[in-house]
Design a protein around this motif. Structure first.
Motif: not given
Length: 315
Positions: A39, A42-43, A46-47
């Protein structure tokens, strides 16, 4: 009614089976940690993507501002879009000629690299000999050689080639030809290695069926394997184009005439003259001219790249 086997089993046996079915605390902790790490990655991705998108939009918006708006309102919208910034960057700053040089050199280099690397990679992927693996290892090692270590050899070779062609063969020479040859040499290790892995992921039964139908090795390669490997070929071509499009070091070293230099070198020259012209809008317009073609290329070929990289990694 007959009792089941579980009913007849001792109570301790059922508890032992239940304990075996339950994951151990250490395994649950590892699974939980893996989930948290996944997680977080992935975060973070995306940031990072959001930051790149925001930065790209900001550069495009800034390229339409006046010099005063660039400093007084750096994050606002332009009051009146200054499209003349692109005209000034294209004509006055020489981006038109630089774009022609970039397209010519990059296209010739990328296509010649593919013409050489594709059959070489196919042979290395299908030859079952220890020497083939050794050659592939050499290409992998070549990928790790920094470009800075090759500056002096390439500079000397380009000078010798220019002198030889000018004095003994044609009477003239264009340094962009030397630059294209250098680009081919720099691109071959990665391209051959990538395509070799991709060809190895393709099934050999197709070639065996073609041989049964009477197709020779050359016909099988050209008419069957090349179309079958189109995703891998597109991936290698796009990655080479992006890398060569943004290359600046060898342009500055090999190409002596500023009128023959590519877009990255022209943008660097425009930045160096900013202390005299202060044309900040034109500078950002030049950045858009340089970067936007690669963004559009990635948007078109992104799915093919992911598919080819994934398929090549499965084998």
């Amino acid at each position: 009614m007959n009792p089941s086997t579980d009913d007849l089993a001792p109570a301790g046996t059922g508890r032992a089976r239940a304990a075996k079915r339950r994951p151990a605390p250490a395994k649950r902790a590892i699974d939980r940690l893996d989930g948290l790490l996944s997680g977080a990655v992935k975060t973070g991705l995306w940031v990072w993507v959001a930051m790149l998108v925001v930065l790209t939009v900001w550069v495009v918006v800034t390229s339409l501002k006046t010099n005063g708006e660039v400093f007084t309102d750096p994050f606002g919208l332009p009051k009146s879009p200054q499209w003349r910034n692109y005209r000034l960057a294209w004509s006055v700053s020489g981006f038109g000629q630089a774009a022609f040089s970039s397209v010519t050199v990059v296209a010739a280099s990328a296509l010649l690299t593919m013409v050489i690397a594709t059959p070489a990679a196919y042979v290395l992927a299908r030859v079952n000999r220890r020497s083939a693996d050794r050659v592939i290892t050499y290409f992998a090692i070549g990928m790790g050689i920094p470009a800075q270590a090759l500056v002096v050899p390439f500079f000397l070779m380009s000078n010798d080639l220019s002198t030889f062609m000018t004095e003994w063969v044609t009477g003239w020479w264009d340094d962009r030809i030397s630059l294209a040859l250098i680009y081919v040499v720099l691109s071959l290790p990665f391209t051959v290695y990538l395509l070799t892995m991709y060809f190895r992921s393709l099934p050999t039964e197709i070639e065996e069926a073609a041989a049964v139908d009477g197709a020779g090795p050359t016909r099988t390669f050209v008419e069957i394997m090349v179309p079958l490997a189109r995703h891998g070929l597109v991936t290698a071509l796009v990655l080479n184009i992006v890398a060569l499009w943004n290359e600046t070091l060898f342009v500055l070293i090999v190409v002596g005439d500023p009128q023959q230099r590519t877009l990255p070198a022209a943008l660097l020259e425009l930045y160096n003259t900013m202390q005299y012209t202060s044309n900040w809008g034109g500078l950002f317009a030049g950045i858009v001219i340089l970067v936007m073609p690669m963004i559009l290329l990635y948007l078109w070929a992104g799915r093919r790249i992911v598919q080819a990289m994934t398929q090549g990694a499965i084998k």
